[in-house]
Design a protein around this motif. Structure first.
Motif, PDB file in Angstrom:
ATOM      1  N   TYR A  77       0.864  -1.179   0.000  1.00 37.19           N
ATOM      2  CA  TYR A  77       0.000   0.000   0.000  1.00 37.19           C
ATOM      3  C   TYR A  77       0.899   1.226   0.000  1.00 37.19           C
ATOM      4  N   PHE A  79       1.049   5.439  -0.106  1.00 38.78           N
ATOM      5  CA  PHE A  79       0.358   6.704   0.104  1.00 38.78           C
ATOM      6  C   PHE A  79       1.368   7.835  -0.105  1.00 38.78           C
ATOM      7  N   TRP A 123     -11.713  -0.395   2.566  1.00 38.34           N
ATOM      8  CA  TRP A 123     -10.755   0.392   1.791  1.00 38.34           C
ATOM      9  C   TRP A 123     -11.055   0.206   0.303  1.00 38.34           C
ATOM     10  N   ASP A 124     -10.755   1.218  -0.498  1.00 34.78           N
ATOM     11  CA  ASP A 124     -11.080   1.229  -1.929  1.00 34.78           C
ATOM     12  C   ASP A 124     -10.463   0.063  -2.696  1.00 34.78           C
ATOM     13  N   ASP A 125      -9.308  -0.427  -2.290  1.00 33.21           N
ATOM     14  CA  ASP A 125      -8.641  -1.505  -3.015  1.00 33.21           C
ATOM     15  C   ASP A 125      -9.328  -2.861  -2.850  1.00 33.21           C
ATOM     16  N   PHE A 145      -2.581   5.171  -3.427  1.00 30.16           N
ATOM     17  CA  PHE A 145      -3.736   5.968  -3.049  1.00 30.16           C
ATOM     18  C   PHE A 145      -3.481   7.445  -3.352  1.00 30.16           C
ATOM     19  N   LEU A 149      -6.312  10.210   0.276  1.00 26.91           N
ATOM     20  CA  LEU A 149      -5.915   9.125   1.178  1.00 26.91           C
ATOM     21  C   LEU A 149      -6.979   8.024   1.274  1.00 26.91           C
ATOM     22  N   ALA A 150      -7.892   7.975   0.303  1.00 26.28           N
ATOM     23  CA  ALA A 150      -8.980   7.006   0.346  1.00 26.28           C
ATOM     24  C   ALA A 150      -9.197   6.287  -0.978  1.00 26.28           C
ATOM     25  N   THR A 151      -8.803   6.904  -2.080  1.00 29.19           N
ATOM     26  CA  THR A 151      -9.109   6.381  -3.410  1.00 29.19           C
ATOM     27  C   THR A 151      -7.857   5.830  -4.083  1.00 29.19           C
ATOM     28  N   VAL A 152      -7.980   4.613  -4.625  1.00 26.63           N
ATOM     29  CA  VAL A 152      -6.880   4.041  -5.397  1.00 26.63           C
ATOM     30  C   VAL A 152      -6.783   4.821  -6.711  1.00 26.63           C
TER      31      VAL A 152
END
Length: 160
Positions: A77, A79, A123-125, A145, A149-152
């Motif tokens: 992951y 960010f 989580w979006d993923d 992301f 901080l929320a969308t792939v």
């Protein structure tokens, strides 16, 4: 510098001919308010399996034997807007444990039918890999992301 290592464990049970997975509403910290599986950071010198066993017991009160863990892959992951959130997650599935799930300071556990997992609350993923893992597959991926901080924003390459 490598990202911190974490683990996550999807506990599965069969009820009335349907498979269910244990998820919990995260109470605070990274992912607060989202549905997640039990898991957390590896302590120094701790294996992903040992961390998984410890985290499942701490977060939902279940006792898992190391031999019951099914290694299902690794996810990176990333960010870029908050590098401290970047991590490498070891994914496990488990179908055998002792005890009944209970809430903790971290999670409020709840069983969901595998074919009705509320991915929109995760989580979006998750929609990109979790159904396959719960169906018996593996995941070796990276996800980037966005600034929210929320969308792939970039489903990254397979992880080596």
């Amino acid at each position: 510098m490598p990202h911190p290592e974490v683990c996550v464990c999807y506990l599965l049970r069969e009820r009335a001919g349907r498979w269910e997975v244990l998820l919990g509403r995260k109470k605070h910290g990274l992912g607060a308010g989202r549905l997640v599986a039990p898991g957390g950071k590896l302590e120094p010198g701790e294996s992903p399996e040992a961390a998984c066993i410890r985290e499942v017991e701490e977060e939902v009160g279940l006792v898992v034997a190391a031999g019951a863990l099914e290694r299902r892959g690794v996810i990176d992951y990333r960010f870029p807007s908050r590098e401290a959130w970047s991590q490498r997650s070891h994914v496990f599935v488990c179908r055998d444990w002792r005890g009944d799930p209970r809430g903790s300071d971290e999670l409020d556990p709840e069983w969901f039918a595998v074919d009705e997992v509320p991915l929109e609350r995760m989580w979006d993923d998750a929609s990109r890999w979790l159904p396959g893992v719960l169906a018996g597959g593996r995941v070796e991926r990276a996800f980037v992301f966005g600034d929210d901080l929320a969308t792939v924003v970039e489903p990254g390459p397979s992880v080596a």
